[in-house]
Design a protein around this motif. Structure first.
Motif, short mmCIF file in Angstrom:
data_model
loop_
_atom_site.label_atom_id
_atom_site.label_comp_id
_atom_site.label_asym_id
_atom_site.label_seq_id
_atom_site.Cartn_x
_atom_site.Cartn_y
_atom_site.Cartn_z
N GLY A 36 4.23 -5.69 1.10
CA GLY A 36 4.28 -5.99 2.52
C GLY A 36 5.46 -6.87 2.88
N ASP A 37 5.85 -7.74 1.99
CA ASP A 37 7.00 -8.61 2.20
C ASP A 37 8.05 -8.20 1.16
OD1 ASP A 37 8.53 -11.47 2.15
OD2 ASP A 37 7.33 -11.29 3.98
N THR A 38 8.96 -9.09 0.79
CA THR A 38 9.88 -8.75 -0.29
C THR A 38 9.08 -8.64 -1.58
OG1 THR A 38 10.35 -11.04 -0.94
CG2 THR A 38 11.72 -10.08 0.83
N SER A 39 9.58 -7.91 -2.53
CA SER A 39 8.86 -7.74 -3.79
C SER A 39 8.61 -9.07 -4.48
CB SER A 39 9.62 -6.80 -4.72
OG SER A 39 9.63 -5.49 -4.17
N LEU A 40 9.59 -9.98 -4.44
CA LEU A 40 9.39 -11.29 -5.09
C LEU A 40 8.33 -12.11 -4.36
CD1 LEU A 40 13.02 -12.22 -6.14
CD2 LEU A 40 11.13 -11.44 -7.59
N ASN A 41 8.29 -12.05 -3.03
CA ASN A 41 7.24 -12.76 -2.29
C ASN A 41 5.88 -12.13 -2.54
OD1 ASN A 41 8.78 -14.82 -1.21
ND2 ASN A 41 9.24 -13.69 0.67
N ASP A 42 5.84 -10.81 -2.66
CA ASP A 42 4.59 -10.13 -3.01
C ASP A 42 4.07 -10.69 -4.34
OD1 ASP A 42 5.03 -8.49 -0.77
OD2 ASP A 42 5.71 -6.78 -1.99
N GLU A 43 4.98 -10.79 -5.31
CA GLU A 43 4.61 -11.29 -6.63
C GLU A 43 4.15 -12.75 -6.57
OE1 GLU A 43 6.78 -10.40 -10.54
OE2 GLU A 43 7.51 -12.40 -9.97
N LEU A 44 4.87 -13.59 -5.84
CA LEU A 44 4.48 -15.00 -5.71
C LEU A 44 3.08 -15.13 -5.10
CD1 LEU A 44 7.85 -16.56 -4.50
CD2 LEU A 44 6.70 -16.95 -6.71
N SER A 45 2.77 -14.28 -4.16
CA SER A 45 1.43 -14.28 -3.56
C SER A 45 0.37 -13.95 -4.60
CB SER A 45 1.34 -13.28 -2.41
OG SER A 45 2.22 -13.64 -1.37
N LEU A 46 0.66 -12.97 -5.43
CA LEU A 46 -0.29 -12.59 -6.49
C LEU A 46 -0.47 -13.70 -7.51
CD1 LEU A 46 0.69 -8.89 -7.23
CD2 LEU A 46 -1.35 -9.73 -6.05
N VAL A 47 0.63 -14.31 -7.91
CA VAL A 47 0.54 -15.41 -8.88
C VAL A 47 -0.36 -16.51 -8.33
CG1 VAL A 47 1.88 -17.27 -9.96
CG2 VAL A 47 2.71 -14.90 -10.05
N ALA A 48 -0.16 -16.88 -7.07
CA ALA A 48 -1.00 -17.91 -6.45
C ALA A 48 -2.46 -17.46 -6.39
CB ALA A 48 -0.49 -18.23 -5.04
N GLY A 49 -2.69 -16.21 -6.04
CA GLY A 49 -4.06 -15.70 -5.95
C GLY A 49 -4.74 -15.65 -7.30
#
Length: 147
Positions: free
Chosen positions: A119-132
């Motif tokens: 939904g956002d940049t791929s790196l921001n997508d990943e950062l969201s997952l790491v936090a989750g």
């Protein structure tokens, strides 16, 4: 085989979406799969695009299916486009060569699933997952650990 529970998957998604909202990211879709690639949970924020569920699942399914991080998949696709094209065809499009697919491990290091976000940049997508993943009491593996 250990597998992520529905409660853990929901906590992961909630944590990822809270991260996205706190960082003013574009609307995300998050998918959580068990180690066999079966979807455990999926959430799509309002305004997230029509193809986002398929992309989120593909990001998670690809890391599970190939047994390598999204970063390793991207590197392999760059080094050998014909390999990636063949894999993508065999996987019926469920492999994406960008960050945003993350392995999920328990405290003992056992693989319990994978998550994908888009939904956002791929790196921001990943950062969201790491936090989750961390908010659910689990451990992310992105491939960045190898860098």
């Amino acid at each position: 085989m250990a597998a992520i529970t529905l409660d853990q998957a929901r906590a992961l998604i909630d944590g990822a979406l809270k991260y996205a909202e706190a960082h003013d990211l574009r609307p995300l879709t998050v998918a959580v799969l068990d180690p066999g690639g079966v979807q455990v949970a999926l959430a799509r924020q309002d305004g997230s695009g029509l193809l986002r569920p398929d992309l989120a699942v593909a990001k998670a399914w690809g890391v599970l299916g190939l047994g390598m991080s999204a970063r390793a998949i991207a590197a392999r696709a760059e080094q050998s486009p014909e390999f990636f094209t063949s894999v993508a065809a065999l996987a019926q499009g469920r492999v994406v060569a960008v960050p945003g697919g993350v392995f999920i491990r328990d405290a003992e290091g056992t693989l319990v699933g994978a998550a994908g976000a888009t939904g956002d940049t791929s790196l921001n997508d990943e950062l969201s997952l790491v936090a989750g993943i961390r908010s659910a009491g689990l451990y992310p593996e992105t491939g960045a650990e190898e860098d």
